[in-house]
Motif scaffolding. Structure first.
Motif, mmCIF file in Angstrom:
data_model
loop_
_atom_site.group_PDB
_atom_site.id
_atom_site.type_symbol
_atom_site.label_atom_id
_atom_site.label_comp_id
_atom_site.label_asym_id
_atom_site.label_seq_id
_atom_site.Cartn_x
_atom_site.Cartn_y
_atom_site.Cartn_z
ATOM 1 N N SER A 207 1.012 -1.317 0.110
ATOM 2 C CA SER A 207 0.296 0.194 -0.114
ATOM 3 C C SER A 207 0.644 1.472 -0.117
ATOM 4 O O SER A 207 0.691 2.548 -0.419
ATOM 5 C CB SER A 207 -0.405 -0.199 1.369
ATOM 6 O OG SER A 207 -1.972 1.564 1.228
ATOM 7 N N CYS A 208 1.285 1.659 1.389
ATOM 8 C CA CYS A 208 2.497 2.461 0.788
ATOM 9 C C CYS A 208 3.310 2.827 -0.602
ATOM 10 O O CYS A 208 4.493 3.820 -0.918
ATOM 11 C CB CYS A 208 3.770 2.274 1.567
ATOM 12 S SG CYS A 208 3.424 2.465 3.229
ATOM 13 N N LEU A 209 3.785 1.862 -1.282
ATOM 14 C CA LEU A 209 4.351 1.635 -2.173
ATOM 15 C C LEU A 209 3.453 1.859 -3.706
ATOM 16 O O LEU A 209 3.966 2.227 -4.439
ATOM 17 C CB LEU A 209 5.682 0.293 -2.541
ATOM 18 C CG LEU A 209 6.919 0.511 -1.288
ATOM 19 C CD1 LEU A 209 7.443 -1.086 -1.226
ATOM 20 C CD2 LEU A 209 8.057 1.353 -1.642
ATOM 21 N N ALA A 210 2.457 1.576 -3.363
ATOM 22 C CA ALA A 210 1.643 2.383 -4.150
ATOM 23 C C ALA A 210 1.393 3.624 -5.137
ATOM 24 O O ALA A 210 1.318 4.102 -4.151
ATOM 25 C CB ALA A 210 0.058 1.199 -4.378
ATOM 26 N N PRO A 211 1.663 3.765 -6.511
ATOM 27 C CA PRO A 211 1.248 4.923 -6.528
ATOM 28 C C PRO A 211 -0.043 5.542 -6.199
ATOM 29 O O PRO A 211 -1.226 4.650 -6.087
ATOM 30 C CB PRO A 211 1.339 4.931 -8.389
ATOM 31 C CG PRO A 211 1.247 3.159 -8.622
ATOM 32 C CD PRO A 211 1.250 2.831 -6.985
ATOM 33 N N MET A 212 -0.337 7.079 -6.335
ATOM 34 C CA MET A 212 -1.116 7.799 -5.726
ATOM 35 C C MET A 212 -1.427 9.098 -6.433
ATOM 36 O O MET A 212 -0.579 9.988 -5.926
ATOM 37 C CB MET A 212 -1.301 7.870 -4.717
ATOM 38 C CG MET A 212 -2.263 8.266 -4.059
ATOM 39 S SD MET A 212 -2.474 8.851 -1.796
ATOM 40 C CE MET A 212 -3.861 9.582 -1.822
ATOM 41 N N ALA A 213 -1.928 8.891 -7.705
ATOM 42 C CA ALA A 213 -2.338 9.907 -8.766
ATOM 43 C C ALA A 213 -0.630 10.443 -8.411
ATOM 44 O O ALA A 213 0.276 9.507 -8.965
ATOM 45 C CB ALA A 213 -3.000 11.411 -7.766
ATOM 46 N N GLY A 214 -0.430 11.780 -8.413
ATOM 47 C CA GLY A 214 1.471 12.234 -9.386
ATOM 48 C C GLY A 214 2.426 12.421 -7.545
ATOM 49 O O GLY A 214 3.130 12.767 -8.197
ATOM 50 N N LEU A 215 2.071 11.654 -6.017
ATOM 51 C CA LEU A 215 2.112 11.965 -5.266
ATOM 52 C C LEU A 215 3.675 10.587 -5.350
ATOM 53 O O LEU A 215 3.300 10.012 -5.070
ATOM 54 C CB LEU A 215 1.624 11.393 -3.703
ATOM 55 C CG LEU A 215 0.554 12.529 -3.567
ATOM 56 C CD1 LEU A 215 -0.439 12.424 -2.063
ATOM 57 C CD2 LEU A 215 1.024 13.680 -4.023
ATOM 58 N N GLN A 216 4.583 10.836 -4.291
ATOM 59 C CA GLN A 216 5.904 10.444 -4.158
ATOM 60 C C GLN A 216 5.017 8.746 -3.359
ATOM 61 O O GLN A 216 4.455 9.140 -2.246
ATOM 62 C CB GLN A 216 6.902 10.453 -2.764
ATOM 63 C CG GLN A 216 7.688 12.067 -3.551
ATOM 64 C CD GLN A 216 8.367 11.748 -4.613
ATOM 65 O OE1 GLN A 216 8.726 10.504 -4.462
ATOM 66 N NE2 GLN A 216 9.481 12.462 -5.192
ATOM 67 N N ARG A 217 6.088 7.369 -3.725
ATOM 68 C CA ARG A 217 5.667 6.325 -2.316
ATOM 69 C C ARG A 217 6.243 6.742 -1.436
ATOM 70 O O ARG A 217 6.821 7.597 -1.004
ATOM 71 C CB ARG A 217 5.923 5.230 -3.263
ATOM 72 C CG ARG A 217 5.887 5.188 -4.763
ATOM 73 C CD ARG A 217 6.655 4.102 -5.307
ATOM 74 N NE ARG A 217 7.670 4.109 -5.228
ATOM 75 C CZ ARG A 217 8.438 3.213 -5.278
ATOM 76 N NH1 ARG A 217 8.430 1.785 -5.340
ATOM 77 N NH2 ARG A 217 9.485 3.001 -5.127
ATOM 78 N N VAL A 218 5.312 5.728 -0.034
ATOM 79 C CA VAL A 218 5.860 6.426 1.005
ATOM 80 C C VAL A 218 6.700 4.854 1.312
ATOM 81 O O VAL A 218 6.437 3.882 1.268
ATOM 82 C CB VAL A 218 4.596 6.301 1.907
ATOM 83 C CG1 VAL A 218 5.150 6.191 3.742
ATOM 84 C CG2 VAL A 218 3.700 7.273 1.357
ATOM 85 N N LEU A 219 8.242 5.644 1.447
ATOM 86 C CA LEU A 219 8.990 4.511 2.623
ATOM 87 C C LEU A 219 8.336 3.099 3.654
ATOM 88 O O LEU A 219 8.415 4.559 4.720
ATOM 89 C CB LEU A 219 10.212 4.768 2.776
ATOM 90 C CG LEU A 219 11.035 4.143 3.063
ATOM 91 C CD1 LEU A 219 11.878 3.241 2.019
ATOM 92 C CD2 LEU A 219 12.777 5.221 4.360
ATOM 93 N N PRO A 220 8.347 2.331 3.568
ATOM 94 C CA PRO A 220 7.661 1.768 4.974
ATOM 95 C C PRO A 220 8.917 1.214 6.323
ATOM 96 O O PRO A 220 9.610 0.430 5.120
ATOM 97 C CB PRO A 220 7.122 0.163 4.236
ATOM 98 C CG PRO A 220 7.480 0.404 2.322
ATOM 99 C CD PRO A 220 8.058 1.370 2.249
ATOM 100 N N VAL A 221 8.262 1.746 6.864
ATOM 101 C CA VAL A 221 9.072 0.945 7.621
ATOM 102 C C VAL A 221 8.654 0.190 9.115
ATOM 103 O O VAL A 221 7.872 -0.061 9.164
ATOM 104 C CB VAL A 221 9.648 2.678 8.623
ATOM 105 C CG1 VAL A 221 9.720 2.515 10.083
ATOM 106 C CG2 VAL A 221 9.821 3.888 8.125
#
Lengths: 420, 420
Positions: free
Chosen positions: A322-336
């Motif tokens: 989920s963190c690494l999935a695309p979301m329109a033009g936003l950056q992906r989130v680094l999973p901790v």
């Protein structure tokens, strides 16, 4: 017209259609009696819509108390949508819309927000993570992940000087990333500024000598003005990361912090269990992650495979995706990834996610390694390299003494059997 | 030494003592293996303490999933305490301490924060509500409560001019207090500033003509800078109240808003159901109320007797008592009673709480009264006056035509029987 869609798992003694319609009414134009001004035109434009209803199982007993009684309790998945003009790009009010009074409704004996579908025209009004996966890796001086990180322990009680000594050991051990515990913010025994000064003397000196800049997530969690001061202190110190306890601070404060400057934001989700642990109450991670991504969080905790908490592995795997999935033009989130991690879980983590875009945190797994912290960090890198090469835990332990020690010290019976 | 105490209802397959000790460890100095630096001296000073353990019933099945399996699941009440030097007067970190990762622990199959006991030495470091009960009543021009209030409906969709027209009707009807719905904040179809301008033209004019200043809770919920701008706009407009969605904004943002100026803060708890509806997960209102009181909220929603939501009356009564209970030197919080209220519930509310320190909100009960909104407001005042005088609903309906109409329109069968 673009609409915001929310998917809910519901349980009701009414028909699913009626319950979904009540949810839509309560969260847009509803009251308990019709009132003047609630015209058909206004309703058509602003009423939330039931987009779909899918029946699931039916049960003899209600899951949550306080609901309207019935003969059976029907579960189902419903999708509700809202016009964007109901709230505009107001993240807190979007939360009140998709997660507000609906949990209170008597027609539900279970209600969980499963996912949110934000149209690009809405997402485009948010900056999102400033650095995301790629930016965080770059700021940590890594060409690729996983970043190897650890948490300062004991969680509370160390003085700034004590903390700096632990950090010195960790930096010399070759770690990429260190973070404060969520219980350590700005207490009298370790004032924030003093801790930053003490730790950054060590890390700046280490960077000067070795060229390696360890990233430190200082826990800025505090009153809002204090958080912004903490942020500025970090930025001035030469460090690039600020940590914040998301649920304890809240979306408005976190978004303000994210927008404040150039730091990467480490989002700690402590308190998350109370929002998600019940299968029919609260919110699921995919929806939660999107809200914090809109707020601008770069790094987000996802627990880990075979963690010490209640969460099953499937849920952890879904959170990473989920963190690494695309979301329109936003950056992906680094999973901790964290909680009881020592390197042995690298194999299953890789097998199930096939990504190294991770911040991989080990606490005791580093500091309590029998060969010392440097051996702990080395063992974690050995495990990840072997996992990515498709090797087994047993093969990695045969090739690498440090990782073998880690298996002997931290591994469960199944892991230790592979040493033979 | 003063300590912060938290009372939890827990359920565990372990012994209550072991589970309580795990909670205390996780929320102070714990990790999954012992680490260097965790000295006995540090532990003695910073470790959370188990103050008491009281056994309750034992069950054959676990309540929440993901816990450690056992033969039976023991419930109990445990009290844990922390030294104040663990966090200092840092409200968000206090929340991370008492409501953080503990819900994740495998040793629990149920965990709910029941209450918090803040020592006066800690409370004294917070300003708390600026106005509380007395100040809010004074700003609304009332010598005593309950303030009679209502909510603008439909919740969303009205333009500023439409909203102002509804407000005109309500002011002329003699209402004390009006609020935005939580779904109405700063949307494109009703920009915040335009709504304030339109509404305050009506209310300032009304005050000039009649001497009565109606309090309006404009919903400031938004990004942080926008919230502060909204706050300033309200202050400049001649109005004295700002509303905020507590859970959607979060503690840091709300506290900043409370400290920003001289307004009284109307705290809306939408989303509360997800935090409390399960009997063994989340947080109970007495604890929740104290956190928001420390943040500085003056008015706090508590639902109402015979409400349209899931919450039982006992819980509502307890919440009212909780808002009005002393908390060291802080102001008391004005309980905001709402949800399906039309005046008939005044009798039971008075009987069970014996207070008029309330903001009593009726939506349809005002706007949909058969005699019009003025009759709706009159009926509510009649009901409260009669209740305080110890009269019955039936007696009040015999004496007052407006209240009788309310009973006929909104009353349940038991109420209507009293009309005979």
């Amino acid at each position: 017209m673009d609409r915001l869609k929310a998917t809910y798992l519901i349980e009701t003694s009414a028909s699913l259609e009626d319950a979904a319609a009540q949810l839509a009414g309560e969260q847009s134009s509803g009251t308990f009696v019709a009132v003047p001004g609630e015209t058909e035109e206004l309703k058509a434009r602003f009423a939330a819509r039931v987009e779909s209803v899918t029946a699931l199982e039916s049960l003899p007993d209600p899951t949550l108390p306080g609901g309207r009684e019935g003969k059976t309790y029907q579960r189902g998945e419903v999708v509700i949508s809202w016009a964007l003009e109901n709230f505009g790009p107001n993240l807190s009010t979007i939360i009140s819309t998709v997660q507000g009074n609906l949990y209170e409704l008597k027609c539900f004996t279970g209600l969980k927000l499963i996912d949110l579908d934000f149209p690009p025209s809405l997402v485009d009004q948010f900056a999102g993570p400033r650095h995301g996966v790629e930016g965080t890796l770059r700021l940590a001086g890594a060409e690729r992940g996983p970043l190897i990180g650890t948490i300062i322990k004991p969680s509370v009680g160390l003085s700034p000087a004590d903390t700096a000594e632990v950090v010195r050991t960790l930096a010399e051990a070759g770690i990429d990333f260190v973070k404060d515990d969520e219980l350590m913010a700005n207490p009298p025994h370790s004032p924030f500024d003093e801790r930053v000064d003490a730790v950054m003397r060590v890390l700046n000196d280490h960077a000067d000598r070795t060229g390696k800049r360890v990233m430190y997530a200082f826990n800025t969690t505090d009153d809002l003005d204090a958080m912004l001061r903490h942020y500025d202190k970090i930025a001035e110190s030469g460090n690039t990361c600020a940590m914040v306890s998301l649920n304890s601070v809240g979306v408005a404060g976190v978004k303000k912090l994210c927008e404040h400057g150039e730091l990467t934001i480490h989002g700690h989700r402590n308190g998350w269990g109370m929002l998600t642990r019940h299968p029919l109450l609260g919110i699921e991670f995919p929806a939660y992650q999107k809200l914090w991504r809109l707020a601008g969080v770069d790094q987000l905790h996802v627990n880990g495979i075979a963690n010490k908490f209640w969460e099953p592995d499937d849920s952890v795997v879904r959170s990473i995706g989920s963190c690494l999935a695309p979301m329109a033009g936003l950056q992906r989130v680094l999973p901790v990834v964290s909680s009881g991690q020592w390197g042995g879980q690298a194999f299953e983590t890789w097998r199930r996610t096939h990504t190294t875009d991770l911040l991989y945190m080990a606490g005791g797994g580093v500091m309590a390694h029998p060969g010392g912290p440097a051996a702990g960090v080395t063992a974690l890198r050995q495990a990840w390299a072997a996992a990515v090469e498709g090797k087994s835990l047993g093969d990695a332990a045969k090739e690498h003494a440090e990782f073998r020690q880690a298996v002997e010290r931290f591994g469960d019976e199944a892991s230790r059997r592979q040493l033979a």
